[in-house]
Design a protein around this motif. Sequence first.
Motif, PDB file in Angstrom:
ATOM      1  N   GLN A  86       0.849  -1.185   0.000  1.00 15.28           N
ATOM      2  CA  GLN A  86       0.000   0.000   0.000  1.00 15.28           C
ATOM      3  C   GLN A  86       0.885   1.236   0.000  1.00 15.28           C
ATOM      4  OE1 GLN A  86      -3.694  -0.520   2.697  1.00 15.28           O
ATOM      5  NE2 GLN A  86      -2.178  -1.871   3.647  1.00 15.28           N
ATOM      6  N   PRO A  87       0.433   2.291  -0.673  1.00 16.57           N
ATOM      7  CA  PRO A  87       1.206   3.536  -0.654  1.00 16.57           C
ATOM      8  C   PRO A  87       1.363   4.073   0.758  1.00 16.57           C
ATOM      9  CG  PRO A  87      -0.436   3.585  -2.404  1.00 16.57           C
ATOM     10  CD  PRO A  87      -0.742   2.385  -1.551  1.00 16.57           C
ATOM     11  N   GLY A  88       2.447   4.809   0.979  1.00 14.76           N
ATOM     12  CA  GLY A  88       2.729   5.326   2.313  1.00 14.76           C
ATOM     13  C   GLY A  88       2.015   6.618   2.647  1.00 14.76           C
ATOM     14  N   ASP A  89       1.362   7.238   1.675  1.00 19.90           N
ATOM     15  CA  ASP A  89       0.692   8.514   1.912  1.00 19.90           C
ATOM     16  C   ASP A  89      -0.809   8.375   1.724  1.00 19.90           C
ATOM     17  OD1 ASP A  89       1.500   8.208  -0.980  1.00 19.90           O
ATOM     18  OD2 ASP A  89       0.191   9.968  -1.144  1.00 19.90           O
ATOM     19  N   ARG A  93      -2.965   6.041  -0.984  1.00 20.60           N
ATOM     20  CA  ARG A  93      -3.869   4.978  -0.546  1.00 20.60           C
ATOM     21  C   ARG A  93      -5.280   5.216  -1.047  1.00 20.60           C
ATOM     22  NH1 ARG A  93      -0.788   5.705   4.025  1.00 20.60           N
ATOM     23  NH2 ARG A  93      -2.412   6.906   5.102  1.00 20.60           N
ATOM     24  N   ALA A  94      -5.714   6.474  -1.059  1.00 16.60           N
ATOM     25  CA  ALA A  94      -7.056   6.782  -1.578  1.00 16.60           C
ATOM     26  C   ALA A  94      -7.158   6.414  -3.056  1.00 16.60           C
ATOM     27  CB  ALA A  94      -7.366   8.264  -1.373  1.00 16.60           C
ATOM     28  N   ALA A  95      -6.117   6.725  -3.835  1.00 17.00           N
ATOM     29  CA  ALA A  95      -6.118   6.379  -5.265  1.00 17.00           C
ATOM     30  C   ALA A  95      -6.162   4.864  -5.448  1.00 17.00           C
ATOM     31  CB  ALA A  95      -4.882   6.973  -5.939  1.00 17.00           C
ATOM     32  N   ALA A 159      -1.673   1.971  -9.541  1.00 14.90           N
ATOM     33  CA  ALA A 159      -1.791   3.066  -8.576  1.00 14.90           C
ATOM     34  C   ALA A 159      -0.464   3.767  -8.337  1.00 14.90           C
ATOM     35  CB  ALA A 159      -2.354   2.543  -7.252  1.00 14.90           C
ATOM     36  N   GLY A 160       0.429   3.723  -9.320  1.00 11.61           N
ATOM     37  CA  GLY A 160       1.667   4.472  -9.145  1.00 11.61           C
ATOM     38  C   GLY A 160       2.909   3.749  -9.600  1.00 11.61           C
ATOM     39  N   SER A 161       4.027   4.094  -8.976  1.00  7.12           N
ATOM     40  CA  SER A 161       5.332   3.632  -9.432  1.00  7.12           C
ATOM     41  C   SER A 161       5.694   2.236  -8.942  1.00  7.12           C
ATOM     42  CB  SER A 161       6.418   4.621  -8.975  1.00  7.12           C
ATOM     43  OG  SER A 161       6.442   4.714  -7.552  1.00  7.12           O
ATOM     44  N   ALA A 166      -3.963  -2.777  -5.467  1.00  5.16           N
ATOM     45  CA  ALA A 166      -4.823  -2.536  -6.631  1.00  5.16           C
ATOM     46  C   ALA A 166      -4.450  -3.467  -7.777  1.00  5.16           C
ATOM     47  CB  ALA A 166      -4.716  -1.080  -7.077  1.00  5.16           C
ATOM     48  N   ASP A 167      -3.162  -3.671  -8.004  1.00  8.49           N
ATOM     49  CA  ASP A 167      -2.711  -4.567  -9.070  1.00  8.49           C
ATOM     50  C   ASP A 167      -3.114  -6.006  -8.779  1.00  8.49           C
ATOM     51  OD1 ASP A 167      -0.976  -2.565 -10.606  1.00  8.49           O
ATOM     52  OD2 ASP A 167      -0.138  -2.441  -8.585  1.00  8.49           O
TER      53      ASP A 167
END
Length: 214
Positions: A86-89, A93-95, A159-161, A166-167
């Motif tokens: 999960q993203p750290g911000d 996380r919302a995205a 959802a990002g880099s 999500a993946d």
Amino acid sequence: MTSKPRLFGADYSVYVRIARLALAEKTIDYELVSVDIFDPAGVPDWYRDRHPFKRIPAFEHGDLRLFETSAICRYVDEGFDGPPLQPGDAAGRAAMNQIIGMLDAYAYRAMVWGVYVERAGKASRGEVSDEDVIAASMAVAETCLASLTRLMGSAPWLAGSRLTLADLHAAPMFAYFTQADEGAALLDAHPAVAAWWERIQARSSFQKTRPATI
């Protein structure tokens, strides 16, 4: 907790595979306890203690019992060592959660049941597909893939880099969707998502969780 986690379900299930992907990405040793919701004998009565609606998956780790895939995956990510999923911000996380919500609310029913089951699943059983259902489902799938393209931008993952839940949520749905000719063609029309699909398929977690029949 030092006990080995137990995941209840069947390997063909999209949502069981999502949880298995999370466990594999975290390199967690676990036991898959077979529960087949399509068994002619029905779901065993003992399973209601794990899931009140007798759906799959359910999860057990020591005294902790969980049902619902998103809760299981978040616990797996936060409760065990390994690369974060999960993203750290908060915005990240919302995205991620927005994509997971979209997949649950719109993509799963359309891509798996409306396209794969109607086209590939019924064909394998010699049954006639409902073309109206397929057409309506493809329209929803197109919106989902277009939305994923927009949300990804130039990032390699949904959802990002880096890879996130999500993946892992999307991959089992695409595994079924792309078995239908319409699904494969629609994916080809969205190059960014198609490139993501090649990327996720190459991961060892994807290979390790491949169902016996798919």
